[in-house]
Design a protein around this motif. Sequence first.
Motif, PDB file in Angstrom:
ATOM      1  N   ALA A  19       0.878  -1.174   0.000  1.00 29.72           N
ATOM      2  CA  ALA A  19       0.000   0.000   0.000  1.00 29.72           C
ATOM      3  C   ALA A  19       0.909   1.216   0.000  1.00 29.72           C
ATOM      4  CB  ALA A  19      -0.937  -0.010   1.205  1.00 29.72           C
ATOM      5  N   SER A  37       0.879  -2.983  -6.097  1.00 31.47           N
ATOM      6  CA  SER A  37       0.391  -1.822  -5.339  1.00 31.47           C
ATOM      7  C   SER A  37      -0.360  -0.894  -6.259  1.00 31.47           C
ATOM      8  CB  SER A  37       1.549  -1.062  -4.694  1.00 31.47           C
ATOM      9  OG  SER A  37       1.070   0.047  -3.953  1.00 31.47           O
ATOM     10  N   GLU A  40      -1.809   4.726  -3.920  1.00 36.18           N
ATOM     11  CA  GLU A  40      -2.650   5.114  -2.794  1.00 36.18           C
ATOM     12  C   GLU A  40      -2.491   6.617  -2.521  1.00 36.18           C
ATOM     13  OE1 GLU A  40      -4.634   2.953  -1.968  1.00 36.18           O
ATOM     14  OE2 GLU A  40      -3.731   0.957  -1.974  1.00 36.18           O
ATOM     15  N   ASP A  45      -2.884   5.170   2.817  1.00 35.55           N
ATOM     16  CA  ASP A  45      -1.774   4.284   3.182  1.00 35.55           C
ATOM     17  C   ASP A  45      -1.565   4.219   4.694  1.00 35.55           C
ATOM     18  OD1 ASP A  45      -0.587   6.743   3.612  1.00 35.55           O
ATOM     19  OD2 ASP A  45       1.072   6.439   2.227  1.00 35.55           O
ATOM     20  N   CYS A  48      -4.047   1.742   5.838  1.00 31.88           N
ATOM     21  CA  CYS A  48      -3.571   0.396   5.499  1.00 31.88           C
ATOM     22  C   CYS A  48      -2.501  -0.064   6.489  1.00 31.88           C
ATOM     23  CB  CYS A  48      -2.999   0.382   4.083  1.00 31.88           C
ATOM     24  SG  CYS A  48      -4.225   0.655   2.790  1.00 31.88           S
ATOM     25  N   ARG A  53      -3.824  -4.219   6.084  1.00 32.84           N
ATOM     26  CA  ARG A  53      -4.550  -4.694   4.894  1.00 32.84           C
ATOM     27  C   ARG A  53      -4.758  -3.542   3.928  1.00 32.84           C
ATOM     28  NH1 ARG A  53      -7.032  -9.644   5.562  1.00 32.84           N
ATOM     29  NH2 ARG A  53      -7.044 -10.463   7.699  1.00 32.84           N
ATOM     30  N   THR A  54      -4.990  -3.896   2.664  1.00 32.18           N
ATOM     31  CA  THR A  54      -5.356  -2.888   1.671  1.00 32.18           C
ATOM     32  C   THR A  54      -6.542  -3.396   0.874  1.00 32.18           C
ATOM     33  OG1 THR A  54      -4.516  -1.449  -0.090  1.00 32.18           O
ATOM     34  CG2 THR A  54      -3.792  -3.739  -0.133  1.00 32.18           C
ATOM     35  N   HIS A  60      -3.904  -5.055  -7.601  1.00 31.48           N
ATOM     36  CA  HIS A  60      -3.764  -6.237  -6.755  1.00 31.48           C
ATOM     37  C   HIS A  60      -4.382  -7.459  -7.426  1.00 31.48           C
ATOM     38  CE1 HIS A  60      -2.147  -4.116  -3.290  1.00 31.48           C
ATOM     39  NE2 HIS A  60      -3.042  -3.166  -3.491  1.00 31.48           N
TER      40      HIS A  60
END
Length: 294
Positions: A19, A37, A40, A45, A48, A53-54, A60
Motif C-alpha cells: 500500500a 500496489s 494510494e 496508506d 492500510c 490490509r489494503t 492487486h
Amino acid sequence: WTCTPYYGFTVPKFGEHLAWTESSAVAFANTVLGARSNRETAIVDVCCAILGRTVESGLHLQENRYGEVLINLNFDRPLNQWEYGALGFRLGRKLGNKIGVVNGMKGVPTHENLKTLCAAGAAQGSLALLHIVGITPEARTIEDAFGPKTPIEVIEIGEAELLETRAAMNTHKGNDIDLIALGCPQYTINEIVKVRDLLNGRHIAPNLQFWIYANSFAIAMAEKMGVRKELEEAGVTIRAETCMIISPIHEWNFKTIMTDSGKCVHYGPMECNAEMLFGSTEECVEAGVTGHAL
C-alpha cells in the motif's frame, strides 16, 4: 524519509501486496519487482498501515495487470542514460492510466535506468505498471504481458521521438544555470559514485549550486567509502532524506534548474517556480564544472 524505500530499506518480493503512495516507487515496485500496489494516497496508506490490509482492487488483481497498449522501440542499440527519462516522459503522456507493453528494449537496463523511466512516466501521467518484455517479471514474452487481451493501440518510438520529447522537456532555452539538482527519485550509491568519477578531481563552478538528494542508506555508504567527503570538497552539497520538489527550494530564488530527472522536469516549474533544463548525468556534471549548460 525516502522516495526509494526499495533501496536499502523495504525491498518488496515478487507478488507481495503493498500500500504505497509515492508514484515512482509504485511504478518501480509493479514494473521492476513484480510486487503489487495501487497508487494510494497519504491518508489511505496510513489506514492500510494500521489495519495491515489494503483494498483488494486495481493492480492487486491479476485481471487488471495485463497490457493494453503495445510500444515498439525502434532502436538497434541500448538506450542512452538520458533516453530512459525521455521515454518515461513520453509514455506518461501517451498512456495516461493504461498499461503499456514495451517491446524491443536492447541490452539490460540498470535498476537506476528503470527507476528513471518509471519516475518520469508516473509523474507525467498515471502510470503505475509498465510491462517491459524480458525485464518485468510478468512479461517474459509479449504473450505473457497481454495475457487474454489484445493491444488496443500500437505506439512506435525511435530516436526522433525521444529527441523531440527531450526538446519539449526543456522549458529554459538559454544555457545559464542557478542550480544543478540530481536525485529525483533519490540517488543510489551507484549514482553518487558515478558523479564522483565524472568529476574526476574537478571543482564545481562558483556561480552555481550542485546538489545531490539521497536517502540515509546511500549517504551512509558514501560516507564509509569516502565518496561524500570527495564530493563536498569538490563543491557538491548532499541533501539527505528530502527532495528538490517538496523542499522549499524556491526560498533560494533559483530561476533555472538543470537535472537528469524527467520527474523533476515535470514538477519543477509548478513546485519550484523555476525553468528547467534536462540532460544526462554526464551533461549535468560538465555544466556544473563549466558553470553553464553546453
